[in-house]
Design a protein around this motif. Sequence first.
Motif, mmCIF file in Angstrom:
data_model
loop_
_atom_site.group_PDB
_atom_site.id
_atom_site.type_symbol
_atom_site.label_atom_id
_atom_site.label_comp_id
_atom_site.label_asym_id
_atom_site.label_seq_id
_atom_site.Cartn_x
_atom_site.Cartn_y
_atom_site.Cartn_z
ATOM 1 N N UNK A 103 55.377 -2.876 -13.604
ATOM 2 C CA UNK A 103 54.269 -2.486 -12.733
ATOM 3 C C UNK A 103 53.007 -3.291 -13.009
ATOM 4 N N UNK A 104 52.949 -3.947 -14.176
ATOM 5 C CA UNK A 104 51.762 -4.725 -14.528
ATOM 6 C C UNK A 104 52.145 -5.805 -15.531
ATOM 7 N N UNK A 105 51.707 -7.049 -15.249
ATOM 8 C CA UNK A 105 51.865 -8.157 -16.191
ATOM 9 C C UNK A 105 50.539 -8.318 -16.934
ATOM 10 N N UNK A 106 50.594 -8.401 -18.250
ATOM 11 C CA UNK A 106 49.375 -8.554 -19.046
ATOM 12 C C UNK A 106 49.389 -9.924 -19.723
ATOM 13 N N UNK A 107 48.354 -10.722 -19.454
ATOM 14 C CA UNK A 107 48.249 -12.058 -20.027
ATOM 15 C C UNK A 107 47.081 -12.105 -21.007
ATOM 16 N N UNK A 132 50.786 -6.823 -9.980
ATOM 17 C CA UNK A 132 49.422 -7.007 -10.478
ATOM 18 C C UNK A 132 49.418 -7.680 -11.845
ATOM 19 N N UNK A 133 48.369 -8.459 -12.103
ATOM 20 C CA UNK A 133 48.226 -9.162 -13.379
ATOM 21 C C UNK A 133 46.888 -8.780 -14.007
ATOM 22 N N UNK A 134 46.931 -8.408 -15.269
ATOM 23 C CA UNK A 134 45.702 -8.135 -16.006
ATOM 24 C C UNK A 134 45.468 -9.280 -16.983
ATOM 25 N N UNK A 135 44.396 -10.064 -16.733
ATOM 26 C CA UNK A 135 44.003 -11.134 -17.647
ATOM 27 C C UNK A 135 43.022 -10.535 -18.655
ATOM 28 N N UNK A 136 43.384 -10.530 -19.912
ATOM 29 C CA UNK A 136 42.516 -9.944 -20.926
ATOM 30 C C UNK A 136 41.278 -10.800 -21.157
#
Length: 238
Positions: A103-107, A132-136
Amino acid sequence: MKNFLIPTTLKDDTISAVKWAINQAKKSDCEIVLMMIAETPDSFSSSNFLREMRTGLTKSQEEVLATCRYMIDHTQNCKIKIHNQYGISSPVFRGIIEHFSVKLIILSNSYKQETKRIHHYLIQLAGNQKCPILHLGNEQFREDFNKALYIENSNANMHVKDVQQFLNDNFSYEIVSQASKTEDLENMTPLSEAISKYEIDLLVETRKGEKIKFKKTKKQNINEKLGLPILSLYEELV
């Protein structure tokens, strides 16, 4: 169930990525997939192929992995899975997302700074997926992220209300301000002022699929310039 995919080389900020996933899951069940990717060994010999695939972890990588497992062991609703991937393509990556119901890709920042071509390729493939992608960001993990700044793309037919509805359905963020996207990363004053005024702790943007290109010089993006995490939503999803 909320499942998360974290591409990683097991640098320290992988721990922050796992914390983000745990926080996003809230009380619902989730599986956090740490994906480590490598080039497919170029060998005609099956025995040599298998030998080259056996890559051990460094001491620091083992410590990061042990910390991630410890956090998951002390989180009742979450599980962790290590996925080793050799070679990648758009269909394969899409299959991974579907197989693990991501549900979410975290980079993480460290992953985006990797120098190997295959890591750059995976990041570009991720941008073309509907997930969706979450760029930290550069800051340490915080649990109270809730005020978002929507960066509106000028050629996108998206209304802020549609984006907010998607956030309501899938996340716990509220858009408290919006600004137009600018390609001039040297002039971040308007965005910086809005971030300070409204105490913004998250950026939200929408994206479209793009043709994959490999450039000699890496272009800095808003996420890296401002140091804040940015949630990137595929326009067709919203």
